[in-house]
Write a protein that holds these residues in place. Structure first.
Motif, mmCIF file in Angstrom:
data_model
loop_
_atom_site.group_PDB
_atom_site.id
_atom_site.type_symbol
_atom_site.label_atom_id
_atom_site.label_comp_id
_atom_site.label_asym_id
_atom_site.label_seq_id
_atom_site.Cartn_x
_atom_site.Cartn_y
_atom_site.Cartn_z
ATOM 1 N N TRP A 1 57.277 35.258 0.402
ATOM 2 C CA TRP A 1 56.539 34.895 -0.816
ATOM 3 C C TRP A 1 55.037 34.871 -0.535
ATOM 4 C CZ3 TRP A 1 57.655 34.353 -5.863
ATOM 5 C CH2 TRP A 1 56.812 33.602 -6.670
ATOM 6 N N GLY B 1 57.943 30.846 -15.241
ATOM 7 C CA GLY B 1 58.278 29.675 -14.433
ATOM 8 C C GLY B 1 59.236 28.748 -15.162
ATOM 9 N N MET C 1 62.586 30.255 -14.978
ATOM 10 C CA MET C 1 63.124 30.073 -13.628
ATOM 11 C C MET C 1 63.754 28.695 -13.490
ATOM 12 S SD MET C 1 60.020 31.794 -11.400
ATOM 13 C CE MET C 1 60.383 30.866 -9.938
ATOM 14 N N ILE C 2 63.073 27.673 -13.986
ATOM 15 C CA ILE C 2 63.576 26.298 -13.906
ATOM 16 C C ILE C 2 64.885 26.163 -14.674
ATOM 17 C CG2 ILE C 2 63.112 23.915 -14.589
ATOM 18 C CD1 ILE C 2 60.090 24.615 -14.154
ATOM 19 N N TRP D 1 67.771 28.437 -12.982
ATOM 20 C CA TRP D 1 68.112 27.917 -11.668
ATOM 21 C C TRP D 1 68.802 26.559 -11.791
ATOM 22 C CZ3 TRP D 1 63.940 26.429 -7.531
ATOM 23 C CH2 TRP D 1 64.534 26.272 -6.283
ATOM 24 N N LYS E 1 63.959 21.022 -9.727
ATOM 25 C CA LYS E 1 63.677 22.462 -9.870
ATOM 26 C C LYS E 1 62.243 22.674 -10.358
ATOM 27 C CE LYS E 1 67.901 24.002 -9.014
ATOM 28 N NZ LYS E 1 68.561 23.085 -8.101
ATOM 29 N N THR E 2 61.769 21.783 -11.224
ATOM 30 C CA THR E 2 60.380 21.870 -11.692
ATOM 31 C C THR E 2 59.410 21.682 -10.536
ATOM 32 O OG1 THR E 2 61.043 21.034 -13.851
ATOM 33 C CG2 THR E 2 58.708 20.913 -13.312
ATOM 34 N N TYR F 1 60.037 22.372 -7.332
ATOM 35 C CA TYR F 1 60.114 23.571 -6.492
ATOM 36 C C TYR F 1 59.324 24.734 -7.098
ATOM 37 C CZ TYR F 1 63.790 21.706 -3.424
ATOM 38 O OH TYR F 1 64.489 20.986 -2.520
ATOM 39 N N VAL F 2 59.540 24.996 -8.388
ATOM 40 C CA VAL F 2 58.867 26.131 -9.038
ATOM 41 C C VAL F 2 57.363 25.881 -9.106
ATOM 42 C CG1 VAL F 2 58.643 27.376 -11.225
ATOM 43 C CG2 VAL F 2 60.910 26.886 -10.291
ATOM 44 N N THR F 3 56.960 24.662 -9.356
ATOM 45 C CA THR F 3 55.527 24.349 -9.374
ATOM 46 C C THR F 3 54.912 24.576 -8.005
ATOM 47 O OG1 THR F 3 55.872 22.734 -11.127
ATOM 48 C CG2 THR F 3 53.832 22.554 -9.876
ATOM 49 N N LEU G 1 55.943 26.733 -5.780
ATOM 50 C CA LEU G 1 55.843 28.187 -5.581
ATOM 51 C C LEU G 1 54.648 28.773 -6.334
ATOM 52 C CD1 LEU G 1 59.585 29.286 -5.765
ATOM 53 C CD2 LEU G 1 58.099 29.295 -3.758
#
Length: 163
Positions: free
Chosen positions: A35, A64, A67-68, A71, A95-96, A98-100, A102
């Motif tokens: 990534w 995003g 994705m949340i 996922w 999950k929020t 994690y995606v934030t 990323l």
């Protein structure tokens, strides 16, 4: 001589053990390393940043969000909560996070690249425009030129009606 062979064999076994140990450390982090490598070395942030500034960031935000949602529905944690930094957020909150993280890493990679810290690692060659097409920017030569000359001939007053 036999002692030298044994020592070399021990050295190879120890070297292999070091390689296996290093791979054991790196492999779990491989997706994050990929990534970072992609956003740092493969993306031309000089061209992407203006697109994001003109509203493309809304698209990134919506991607995003999707994705949340996806996922969170596909892979909820077994215990019902995540274990992050001593906290236990619920499925979608985790999950929020994690995606934030990323997306923040993505933006930091862009900042690092734009600062010039990558140096010669990120040199993006500009596409070579075809200058033989007469500056039209397309590679079709046949119909464009003939249509231009035909329009010019019909619009000239002396060429109308065979004069």
């Amino acid at each position: 001589m036999e002692q030298l062979v044994d020592s070399l064999q021990n050295l190879l076994v120890a070297g292999w053990a070091v390689v296996v140990s290093l791979l054991g450390l790196v492999v779990p982090w491989a997706p994050l390393i990929a990534w970072v490598a992609f956003w740092l070395l493969a993306v031309n942030w000089e061209k992407l940043y203006p697109v994001l500034a003109k509203g493309g960031a809304i698209g990134v935000f919506l991607i995003g969000l999707m994705m949340i949602l996806v996922w969170g529905l596909i892979a909820p944690p077994e215990s019902g909560t995540h274990h992050l930094f001593g906290l236990e957020p619920t499925n979608f909150a985790g999950k929020t996070i994690y995606v934030t993280m990323l997306l923040v890493i993505m933006a930091l990679c862009g900042s690092v690249q734009l600062s010039g810290a990558c140096g010669k690692l990120v040199r993006f060659a500009e596409p070579d425009h075809d200058h033989s097409s007469g500056g039209h920017g397309s590679s079709s030569h046949g119909d464009d030129r003939h249509a231009t000359h035909a329009v010019a001939a019909h619009s000239h007053p002396s060429s109308a009606h065979g004069h």
